[in-house]
Design an enzyme around this catalytic site. Structure first.
Site, PDB file in Angstrom:
ATOM      1  N   HIS A 428     -16.819 -12.318 -33.075  1.00 24.28           N
ATOM      2  CA  HIS A 428     -16.852 -12.126 -31.742  1.00 24.28           C
ATOM      3  C   HIS A 428     -15.306 -11.905 -31.032  1.00 24.28           C
ATOM      4  CE1 HIS A 428     -20.961 -12.494 -30.925  1.00 24.28           C
ATOM      5  NE2 HIS A 428     -20.593 -13.322 -31.766  1.00 24.28           N
ATOM      6  N   LYS A 715     -17.128 -11.016 -15.261  1.00 25.63           N
ATOM      7  CA  LYS A 715     -16.840 -11.492 -16.319  1.00 25.63           C
ATOM      8  C   LYS A 715     -16.420 -12.653 -16.271  1.00 25.63           C
ATOM      9  CE  LYS A 715     -16.021  -7.172 -17.920  1.00 25.63           C
ATOM     10  NZ  LYS A 715     -15.830  -6.835 -19.204  1.00 25.63           N
ATOM     11  N   ARG A 716     -16.301 -13.567 -17.472  1.00 26.69           N
ATOM     12  CA  ARG A 716     -15.269 -14.567 -17.982  1.00 26.69           C
ATOM     13  C   ARG A 716     -14.417 -14.758 -17.188  1.00 26.69           C
ATOM     14  NH1 ARG A 716     -12.470 -16.183 -22.379  1.00 26.69           N
ATOM     15  NH2 ARG A 716     -13.760 -14.978 -23.743  1.00 26.69           N
ATOM     16  N   LYS A 721      -8.753  -9.875 -20.205  1.00 27.45           N
ATOM     17  CA  LYS A 721      -9.838  -8.824 -19.374  1.00 27.45           C
ATOM     18  C   LYS A 721      -9.267  -8.357 -18.262  1.00 27.45           C
ATOM     19  CE  LYS A 721     -14.143 -11.858 -21.389  1.00 27.45           C
ATOM     20  NZ  LYS A 721     -14.703 -10.692 -21.856  1.00 27.45           N
ATOM     21  N   THR A 827     -20.311  -6.336 -23.435  1.00 25.40           N
ATOM     22  CA  THR A 827     -22.123  -5.854 -23.178  1.00 25.40           C
ATOM     23  C   THR A 827     -22.344  -6.275 -21.675  1.00 25.40           C
ATOM     24  OG1 THR A 827     -22.652  -8.755 -23.214  1.00 25.40           O
ATOM     25  CG2 THR A 827     -22.905  -7.788 -24.945  1.00 25.40           C
ATOM     26  N   LYS A 831     -25.132  -3.056 -20.004  1.00 28.21           N
ATOM     27  CA  LYS A 831     -25.565  -3.027 -18.381  1.00 28.21           C
ATOM     28  C   LYS A 831     -25.442  -2.676 -17.606  1.00 28.21           C
ATOM     29  CE  LYS A 831     -25.400  -8.005 -20.514  1.00 28.21           C
ATOM     30  NZ  LYS A 831     -24.842  -9.216 -20.088  1.00 28.21           N
TER      31      LYS A 831
END
Length: 985
Positions: A428, A715-716, A721, A827, A831
């Site tokens: 992942h 998100k986390r 990120k 992901t 969405k």
């Protein structure tokens, strides 16, 4: 004790029928009456032989026959449902009987739904048993399920009936659904992907189960205070979960510590140590418009009551009295416990082994039961596929070998061959924390037998490497061993050492020919040359000995690649990185073996996907209705290729009635250009934005305007990120606004509401600083009267699936701005695109494929690309990077104290310097900043043209058809698991 996984059916049938047990409240002397589906029959019973994996002792278990149990002939109406809910409110009570308030209404409603699920659930399992089909087992440390109530009744096509039933009982369905806490079984995309996969597996009728752990307190519940993020324990199990069924008769021993002894026959036995029991809790997962209902089995840990030291308790040593109980229970307390300490590392490893051991024992029990008296272990991979979701379940590999060898009596060669054909691995991420390494010393202490097996696997791998590269070039061999070995910095096995010594002996130089040196000067030169050659040989001597200054580690990702028959990435760009960088040495070897047909299709790509049921149909009913009306069918909910219809030209002019609503077809025009569709689309988005605005006020107290652009990054929280890039861009925007007159601001900037959400890991200091920074910026900007509704910054606390289901339908711009090459897939980007949100992002993860599908002109792209990153970091290390003046301006503005007294030197300092831990801007925020803010200017420009923006939104939904988890699951089933759909009769 291990028993039939569904052996609780004898008990659970009395529960499962309770949805047809109703309480007649119209009579003073209330009576129970029973409605049984015509085909539901308890009269036949059958005996099943079940083997205990640990003891090999057979137990006779009687199970009611449910081969024909189905709800297909029993579709309850609202009156029946209302009666069932009232029954549960009185006879399955979690609350006092006096009132029927919302919390009580939720539990009673959920229990009535669960009862119907169990009928299909048992029928599914019984039919799979009868057909003895190959089954996939998905092992994951996380499942981010979200609320289950609306999803379950939606999949059962009972939403209307339940809404009407609850209305009769004085409640609104949505109000009741909001009482459900999110199951705290996951944190980020890894867990949400697993949950989407379960939904798709059930919907597509694939025989599969999920396995996980039942965390009592989850990761944590996030509070946002003046100090930033604070963590408290989750309370999702405080009132119990109405969806789960405790299978107290399904439990397996899980051992830690102890020692390995050699039997007289040469077999190994793991004895002594600490034993806990893993107890099963089952959660039914219904498919959409199908009878198939699969199972998520969660393990909880405990010890026998006799482990409670009653004597110690009575003499006052209470801690000693319940030490064994707490030691067992804490394994399933917390998701990802802090691992800074040895105790934390030990607990994490215990969690991983508990998941693997209990699940494999359960899988083997099922295989033996289905095989009957004659168990053919060679056939095991033809009936079982085990998928490891990232490296957390890696211990499946040595554990399966241990059971096959030590319990079932197979040879090493047989067990290794079976395992290599049974287990597959999904990678992942390329981040170090996902490519787990464990201390050999810790693992040796906790799992001594498994270390022996891992050494044997490592030796098999070493032989493969030697067969490929030989021993002629020892430098090359040393390099390959360093990259590929499972055991890092650990001495080579004796068998391998002997081969290397033999090779060195064979390649020893022959004695040099005598050289006639007549004069002293030539002799001196010759001796000097010989000395230099000797020094060079000593300097270049290849050693395979471990470095005593470095730790000895077990590399779990390498174990996955060596022990699994398939390795897949989760996006096209990520899979290429996996093959060409992360596991390139393995890829080269297995590509050759694939050429020889010895190991076909070892490395694969399986781009992630998300379920369109939860992420459009149920969370965005307004948009769903529009899609159905304009495509002319509801088939898109299971066949998302139908969404692409929105991109196509219309060839006729007509008005088609679909479910009472009209669909307009306009000749020679795209749907995406149609003004009627535009109007409906914008109105649906506005209604969703109003819901978001109301939600934000409820959760944070901030009032925002639904007329502003809703710009979301949820998100986390992690440096890669790059939430820091986002908030730095907002600070730049705010600073420029402050420098302008009111008229200039209004002309220059589109009003925005910038929404953040996500959890920073409790011990991740830098991520928590970023959360603090965002909240401080929000506190300043949101109270600035000069700015007003032109800019708002809101951090939503405790982001989870239910929060996402509110935010995503109302989003207009979504940020997926990770450093290129570091996000495996993502992901949430899928969405957002499905819901008509336009993305701004880098060419990273699934962004690459999304941009291809929705059209380059409908995606805001910026930033460095993956192949440039290494060079840019090198340039930085050499002191050649020159930061943009606007970036320096923002850092100075932050340090000026405008956002409060907190000292942001550490955070800003991470973006400065050329080298050093926590320095040198490793994630390239400064490098990409100019490109980012210029791209944001293009966003503003596009948003001003609402016709253009609406078309872009429609084309994002149309182009997201490829990113359904149904498509992903079909590919896993076809290419990796090799299982077929099984439709219940």
């Amino acid at each position: 004790m291990a028993t039939l996984p569904f052996s609780g059916s004898g008990v659970s049938h009395s529960i499962s029928n309770s949805s047809f047990l109703h309480f007649d409240h119209r009579r003073r002397n209330s009576k129970l009456f029973f409605i049984r589906p015509p085909c539901f029959n308890h009269s036949r019973r059958r005996n099943l032989s079940v083997k205990n994996v640990a003891s090999n002792q057979k137990q006779q278990v009687k199970e009611p026959n449910t081969e024909e149990a189905t709800v297909a002939t029993f579709v309850p109406d609202s009156a029946t449902i209302a009666s069932s809910i009232k029954y549960h409110s009185e006879f399955t009570p979690s609350f006092c009987p006096e009132h029927f308030q919302l919390p009580k209404a939720f539990y009673a409603t959920a229990e009535s739904i669960r009862d119907m699920l169990i009928i299909n659930w048992n029928a599914t399992n019984t039919y799979h048993e009868k057909m003895n089909v190959k089954q996939a087992y998905y092992l994951s440390m996380e499942y981010l399920q979200g609320r289950a109530l609306l999803n379950a009744i939606g999949n059962l096509e009972l939403s209307g009936a339940y809404a009407e039933a609850l209305k009769k009982l004085g409640h609104d369905l949505e109000d009741v659904a909001r009482q459900e806490p999110d199951a705290a079984l996951g944190n980020g995309g890894l867990g949400r992907l697993a949950s989407c996969f379960l939904d798709s597996l059930a919907t597509l009728n694939y025989p599969a189960w999920g396995y996980g752990l039942r965390y009592k307190y989850g990761l944590f519940k996030q509070l946002i205070t003046k100090e930033g993020q604070e963590e408290v324990a989750e309370s999702w199990l405080e009132m119990g979960s109405p969806w789960e069924i405790a299978r107290n008769d399904v439990s397996y021993p899980v051992k830690f510590y102890g020692k390995v002894i050699l039997g007289p026959d040469g077999s190994k036995k793991w004895v002594g140590g600490e034993v806990v029991m893993a107890v099963a809790y089952d959660v039914p997962i219904p498919g959409y418009k199908t009878k198939t209902t699969i199972n998520l089995r969660l393990w909880s840990t405990k010890v026998a009551p006799q482990e409670f030291d009653l004597h110690a308790f009575n003499v006052g040593d209470h801690a000693k009295a319940y030490a064994a109980i707490k030691n067992a229970e804490k394994i399933c307390y917390i998701l990802y416990p802090g691992d800074e300490s040895v105790e934390g590392k030990t607990l994490r490893l215990k969690q991983q082994y508990t998941l693997c051991s209990a699940s494999l024992q359960d899988i083997i029990v099922k295989y033996e039961r289905r095989s009957g008296e004659l168990v053919n272990w060679e056939n095991f991979p033809e009936k079982v596929a085990v998928q490891m979701n990232d490296t957390h379940p890696t211990l499946c590999i040595p554990e399966l070998i241990r059971i096959l060898m030590d319990v079932k009596g197979l040879s090493w060669k047989e067990a290794w061959n079976i395992t290599q054909r049974t287990v597959a691995y999904t990678n992942h991420t390329v981040l170090p924390e996902a490519l787990e390494k464990w201390s050999l010393e810790l693992m040796q202490d906790l799992l001594p037998r498994h270390v022996e097996i891992i050494r044997m696997i490592d030796e098999e791998l070493l032989n493969t490497i030697l067969a490929e590269y030989g021993t002629e070039d020892l430098d090359l061999l040393q390099q390959k061993l360093k990259q590929m070995r499972i055991l890092d910095n650990i001495e080579l096995p004796e068998s391998i050492t002997k081969l290397l010594i033999k090779s060195e002996d064979n390649s020893a130089t022959h004695p040099a020919e005598e050289v006639d040196i007549s004069d002293e000067e030539s002799k001196a030169v010759f001796e000097e040359d010989q000395s230099e050659e000797q020094d060079m040989e000593e300097k270049n001597e290849v050693t395979f000995e471990p470095d005593p200054t470095l730790p000895k580690m077990v590399r779990m990702a390498n174990l996955c690649v060596a022990g699994g028959y398939a390795v897949n990435g989760v996006a096209e760009i990520h899979s290429e990185i996996v093959k060409n960088e992360v596991f390139n040495d393995f890829y080269q070897i297995f590509t050759y073996l694939c050429f020889l047909q010895l190991w076909p299709e070892k490395f694969q790509n399986k781009t992630n996907g998300v379920t369109p049921r939860r992420w459009i149909r149920f969370c965005n009913p307004d948009l769903s209705k529009i899609i159905t009306n304009w495509t002319g069918t509801e088939d898109w909910i299971k066949n998302t290729e139908k969404l692409a219809t929105l991109q196509k030209n219309i060839v006729s002019v007509s008005r088609v009635q679909v479910s009472g609503s009209g669909m307009t077809n306009v000749s020679d025009q795209q749907f995406a250009d149609n003004e009627d569709l535009h109007s409906e689309w914008r109105e649906a988005k506005r209604r969703n934005k109003i819901k978001v605005a109301s939600f934000l006020e409820e959760k944070t107290g901030y009032v925002v305007s639904p007329d502003a652009m809703f710009d979301i990054q949820v998100k986390r929280i992690h440096e890669y990120k790059r939430q820091l890039l986002n908030i730095m861009g907002i600070v730049y925007r705010y600073k420029k606004m402050k420098e302008m007159s009111p008229e200039e601001r209004k002309a220059s900037f589109v009003p925005r509401v910038c929404i953040f959400g996500g959890k920073a890991f409790a011990t991740y200091v830098q991520a928590k600083r970023i959360v603090k920074f965002i909240t401080d910026v929000g506190a300043t900007v949101n109270h600035d009267p000069e700015i007003g509704d032109l800019l708002k910054v809101v951090f939503v606390p405790d982001y989870n699936v239910s929060v996402a289901e509110v935010l995503i339908p109302g989003s207009e711009l979504s940020q997926h701005i990770s450093t290129a090459g570091m996000e495996a897939s993502g992901t949430s980007n899928m969405k957002f695109a499905m819901n008509g949100c336009i993305l701004i992002g880098t060419l990273d993860g699934a962004n690459v494929e999304i941009r291809q599908e929705v059209g380059e002109e409908n995606f805001f792209l910026f930033g460095a690309q993956a192949h440039e990153i290494a060079g840019l970091r090198k340039e930085r290390a050499e002191g050649k990077f020159v930061p943009d003046s606007r970036f320096e301006e923002v850092k100075a503005f932050v340090r000026s104290g405008v956002f409060g007294p907190y000292n942001y030197d550490e955070l800003m300092g991470s973006l400065e310097g050329n080298e050093g831990y926590g320095r040198a801007d490793y994630f390239l925020v400064g490098k990409d900043f100019p490109s980012y803010i210029e791209c944001q200017e293009k966003v503003d420009e596009a948003y001003r043209n609402q016709k253009k923006w609406t078309k872009m939104s429609i084309l994002n939904t149309a182009g997201s058809y490829k990113f359904s988890s149904d498509r992903t699951i079909h590919e896993y089933a076809r290419d990796i698991w090799r299982i077929q759909p099984v439709v219940l009769p």
